[in-house]
Design an enzyme around this catalytic site. Structure first.
Site, PDB file in Angstrom:
ATOM      1  N   CYS A 172      79.049  64.125  31.327  1.00 18.14           N
ATOM      2  CA  CYS A 172      80.113  63.250  30.810  1.00 18.14           C
ATOM      3  C   CYS A 172      81.464  63.948  30.748  1.00 18.14           C
ATOM      4  O   CYS A 172      82.486  63.307  30.537  1.00 18.14           O
ATOM      5  CB  CYS A 172      79.732  62.717  29.445  1.00 18.14           C
ATOM      6  SG  CYS A 172      78.167  61.865  29.508  1.00 18.14           S
ATOM      7  N   HIS A 185      85.647  61.247  24.811  1.00 18.49           N
ATOM      8  CA  HIS A 185      84.510  60.643  25.508  1.00 18.49           C
ATOM      9  C   HIS A 185      83.915  59.529  24.644  1.00 18.49           C
ATOM     10  O   HIS A 185      83.647  59.719  23.452  1.00 18.49           O
ATOM     11  CB  HIS A 185      83.469  61.720  25.822  1.00 18.49           C
ATOM     12  CG  HIS A 185      82.213  61.160  26.406  1.00 18.49           C
ATOM     13  ND1 HIS A 185      82.224  60.200  27.401  1.00 18.49           N
ATOM     14  CD2 HIS A 185      80.903  61.414  26.142  1.00 18.49           C
ATOM     15  CE1 HIS A 185      80.989  59.894  27.723  1.00 18.49           C
ATOM     16  NE2 HIS A 185      80.166  60.602  26.977  1.00 18.49           N
ATOM     17  N   ASN A 218      78.480  53.871  26.727  1.00 10.87           N
ATOM     18  CA  ASN A 218      78.811  55.203  27.238  1.00 10.87           C
ATOM     19  C   ASN A 218      78.723  55.174  28.769  1.00 10.87           C
ATOM     20  O   ASN A 218      77.624  55.072  29.315  1.00 10.87           O
ATOM     21  CB  ASN A 218      77.819  56.207  26.626  1.00 10.87           C
ATOM     22  CG  ASN A 218      78.007  57.617  27.133  1.00 10.87           C
ATOM     23  OD1 ASN A 218      78.763  57.869  28.072  1.00 10.87           O
ATOM     24  ND2 ASN A 218      77.301  58.549  26.523  1.00 10.87           N
TER      25      ASN A 218
HETATM   26  N1  ACO Z   1      67.072  50.546  17.772  1.00 10.18           N
HETATM   27  C1  ACO Z   1      66.450  50.662  16.579  1.00 10.18           C
HETATM   28  N2  ACO Z   1      65.966  51.822  16.109  1.00 10.18           N
HETATM   29  C2  ACO Z   1      66.134  52.909  16.875  1.00 10.18           C
HETATM   30  C3  ACO Z   1      66.782  52.860  18.121  1.00 10.18           C
HETATM   31  C4  ACO Z   1      67.250  51.620  18.563  1.00 10.18           C
HETATM   32  N3  ACO Z   1      67.871  51.459  19.741  1.00 10.18           N
HETATM   33  N4  ACO Z   1      66.794  54.097  18.647  1.00 10.18           N
HETATM   34  C5  ACO Z   1      66.185  54.898  17.765  1.00 10.18           C
HETATM   35  N5  ACO Z   1      65.784  54.179  16.716  1.00 10.18           N
HETATM   36  C6  ACO Z   1      65.067  54.659  15.521  1.00 10.18           C
HETATM   37  C7  ACO Z   1      64.273  55.908  15.805  1.00 10.18           C
HETATM   38  O1  ACO Z   1      62.990  55.601  16.285  1.00 10.18           O
HETATM   39  C8  ACO Z   1      64.230  56.559  14.441  1.00 10.18           C
HETATM   40  O2  ACO Z   1      63.261  55.914  13.677  1.00 10.18           O
HETATM   41  P1  ACO Z   1      62.425  56.748  12.557  1.00 10.18           P
HETATM   42  O3  ACO Z   1      63.442  57.231  11.573  1.00 10.18           O
HETATM   43  O4  ACO Z   1      61.476  55.724  12.018  1.00 10.18           O
HETATM   44  O5  ACO Z   1      61.789  57.862  13.296  1.00 10.18           O
HETATM   45  C9  ACO Z   1      65.586  56.190  13.893  1.00 10.18           C
HETATM   46  O6  ACO Z   1      66.044  55.018  14.558  1.00 10.18           O
HETATM   47  C10 ACO Z   1      66.596  57.273  14.214  1.00 10.18           C
HETATM   48  O7  ACO Z   1      67.491  57.185  13.236  1.00 10.18           O
HETATM   49  P2  ACO Z   1      68.591  58.295  13.125  1.00 10.18           P
HETATM   50  O8  ACO Z   1      68.080  59.607  13.625  1.00 10.18           O
HETATM   51  O9  ACO Z   1      69.128  58.272  11.750  1.00 10.18           O
HETATM   52  O10 ACO Z   1      69.636  57.755  14.131  1.00 10.18           O
HETATM   53  P3  ACO Z   1      71.029  58.357  14.317  1.00 10.18           P
HETATM   54  O11 ACO Z   1      71.895  57.919  13.222  1.00 10.18           O
HETATM   55  O12 ACO Z   1      70.962  59.816  14.613  1.00 10.18           O
HETATM   56  O13 ACO Z   1      71.486  57.625  15.623  1.00 10.18           O
HETATM   57  C11 ACO Z   1      71.799  58.026  17.950  1.00 10.18           C
HETATM   58  C12 ACO Z   1      70.783  57.838  16.817  1.00 10.18           C
HETATM   59  C13 ACO Z   1      72.632  56.758  18.058  1.00 10.18           C
HETATM   60  C14 ACO Z   1      71.043  58.274  19.237  1.00 10.18           C
HETATM   61  C15 ACO Z   1      72.723  59.208  17.594  1.00 10.18           C
HETATM   62  O14 ACO Z   1      71.935  60.317  17.252  1.00 10.18           O
HETATM   63  C16 ACO Z   1      73.646  59.557  18.712  1.00 10.18           C
HETATM   64  O15 ACO Z   1      74.524  58.804  19.069  1.00 10.18           O
HETATM   65  N6  ACO Z   1      73.521  60.744  19.278  1.00 10.18           N
HETATM   66  C17 ACO Z   1      74.367  61.156  20.381  1.00 10.18           C
HETATM   67  C18 ACO Z   1      73.916  60.463  21.630  1.00 10.18           C
HETATM   68  C19 ACO Z   1      74.891  60.644  22.770  1.00 10.18           C
HETATM   69  O16 ACO Z   1      76.087  60.647  22.582  1.00 10.18           O
HETATM   70  N7  ACO Z   1      74.324  60.791  23.952  1.00 10.18           N
HETATM   71  C20 ACO Z   1      75.031  60.950  25.156  1.00 10.18           C
HETATM   72  C21 ACO Z   1      75.806  62.210  25.136  1.00 10.18           C
HETATM   73  S1  ACO Z   1      76.060  63.016  26.629  1.00 10.18           S
HETATM   74  C22 ACO Z   1      76.478  61.878  27.652  1.00 10.18           C
HETATM   75  O17 ACO Z   1      77.340  61.115  27.350  1.00 10.18           O
HETATM   76  C23 ACO Z   1      75.659  61.796  28.902  1.00 10.18           C
END
Ligand code: ACO
Length: 320
Positions: free
Chosen positions: A108, A242, A272
């Site tokens: 990215c 980003h 994204n």
């Molecule tokens: N819908 C519903 N629930 C979900 C989803 C979804 N789409 N995805 C995950 N969950 C659940 C998980 O199973 C987990 O459940 P559990 O607690 O029962 O195990 C829970 O939600 C996870 O909750 P959190 O860890 O509190 O979620 P968080 O607030 O960390 O958000 C997220 C998750 C959105 C993925 C966040 O961590 C994030 O944005 N991280 C960065 C991701 C990113 O930017 N990636 C790309 C970067 S590099 C590039 O751009 C290529």
């Protein structure tokens, strides 16, 4: 180096969070509250090449440069159906270009990496006008049977024409080996000597760890590039970050103690779009007159690997 032309293109198909909740165990409220994303555009009838050409043609037209005067094409892309030839090679003839080209995979942060390389080419006299195309189809490497990554991404393309001028002030790039936090693995052909049973693995991501790395590394980059240029956060008019997650941007903004208006976003509409995201943002803001002549911009991106890139530039208005 300065930016003299911009373009972007998005697939026609708009997919809402509710549409995803129709086949994934997710909800509009979860996606919106955790990421800020409401809709994304996904390729269905068009190809990535179609998007890249549309963005590139718009950038060339707005730059006023003739295709024959473009003497380098740099393509930022993580993955597409072709491993070879490069996406750049595929784009050359339809764009009417006759110049060297290569693809760059900086995840990215690929657009910032491309800009840094373009800046070096201009400074060493290797090129006068460079076209940068960032075209990405992350939807094609997500696992659509799972909710973890598929809800985060959208497809899109952006293009910039850069040429000599007083614009870019400084770049800061970093890279580190963190394969485990974010990867997409493609299986290769077997040989008579190597029958490794390696399967393609759609994007695997440790979301929390990527979130942590993204916030800490972008803050570190921004602090360092500002300090190196004897600037403070107040000297930046707009932070073009980003567009992965609204909460990541918000954490960076709070550290910098800067007002929300300085952090334009479009991930709410597009998700994204990987290395295309900052380019799409630049194109939209520029075409709608939101990038004022002389404004100081700070670009900052992060991606798998783990790579990051930041840049500071003074904007020169483009007349479309
Ligand atoms: N819908 C519903 N629930 C979900 C989803 C979804 N789409 N995805 C995950 N969950 C659940 C998980 O199973 C987990 O459940 P559990 O607690 O029962 O195990 C829970 O939600 C996870 O909750 P959190 O860890 O509190 O979620 P968080 O607030 O960390 O958000 C997220 C998750 C959105 C993925 C966040 O961590 C994030 O944005 N991280 C960065 C991701 C990113 O930017 N990636 C790309 C970067 S590099 C590039 O751009 C290529």
């Amino acid at each position: 180096m300065k930016i003299t032309g911009t373009g972007s293109a998005l697939p026609e198909k708009v997919v809402t969070n509710d549409m995803l909740a129709g086949f994934l165990d997710t909800s509009d409220s979860w996606i919106t509250s955790r990421t800020g994303i409401r809709t994304r555009h996904l390729l269905s009838t068009e190809t990535l090449t179609d998007l890249a050409l549309k963005a590139a043609n718009a950038a060339i037209a707005s730059s006023g440069v003739q295709p024959e005067d473009i003497d380098y094409l740099i393509c930022s892309n993580v993955a597409n159906s072709y491993v070879s030839p490069s996406l750049g090679s595929i784009l050359l003839a339809p764009l009417g270009l006759c110049c060297p080209t290569f693809d760059l995979n900086g995840a990215c942060a690929g657009l910032v990496y491309s800009l840094d390389i373009a800046d070096s080419f201009l400074k060493t006299g290797r090129a006068k006008n460079i076209l940068i195309v960032a075209a990405e189809e992350p939807s094609r490497f997500c696992n659509w049977h799972e909710r973890e990554t598929s809800v985060l991404f959208g497809d899109g393309a952006a293009a910039l024409v850069v040429t000599e001028g007083e614009g870019f002030k400084d770049f800061l790039l970093t890279a580190d080996t963190h394969t485990e936090v974010l990867y997409y693995k493609r299986s290769l052909e077997e040989t008579p000597y190597d029958r490794l049973d390696e399967k393609t693995e759609p994007l695997v991501m440790n979301g929390r760890e990527v979130f942590r790395l993204a916030v800490t590394s972008c803050i570190d980059d921004i602090d360092k590039i500002l300090e190196k240029n004897n600037m403070s956060g107040h000297d930046i008019d707009l932070y073009l970050l980003h567009q992965a997650n609204f909460r990541i941007i918000e954490s960076i903004r709070q550290h910098l103690e800067q007002p929300r208006e300085k952090f334009p976003t479009n991930m709410q509409n597009y998700g994204n779009t990987s290395s295309a995201s900052i380019g799409i943002l630049i194109d939209e803001l520029s075409r709608t007159g939101q990038l004022k002549d002389g404004a100081t911009l700070l670009l900052s991106a992060f991606g798998g690997g783990f790579v990051t890139g930041a840049a500071i530039l003074k904007w020169s208005q483009i007349n479309y």
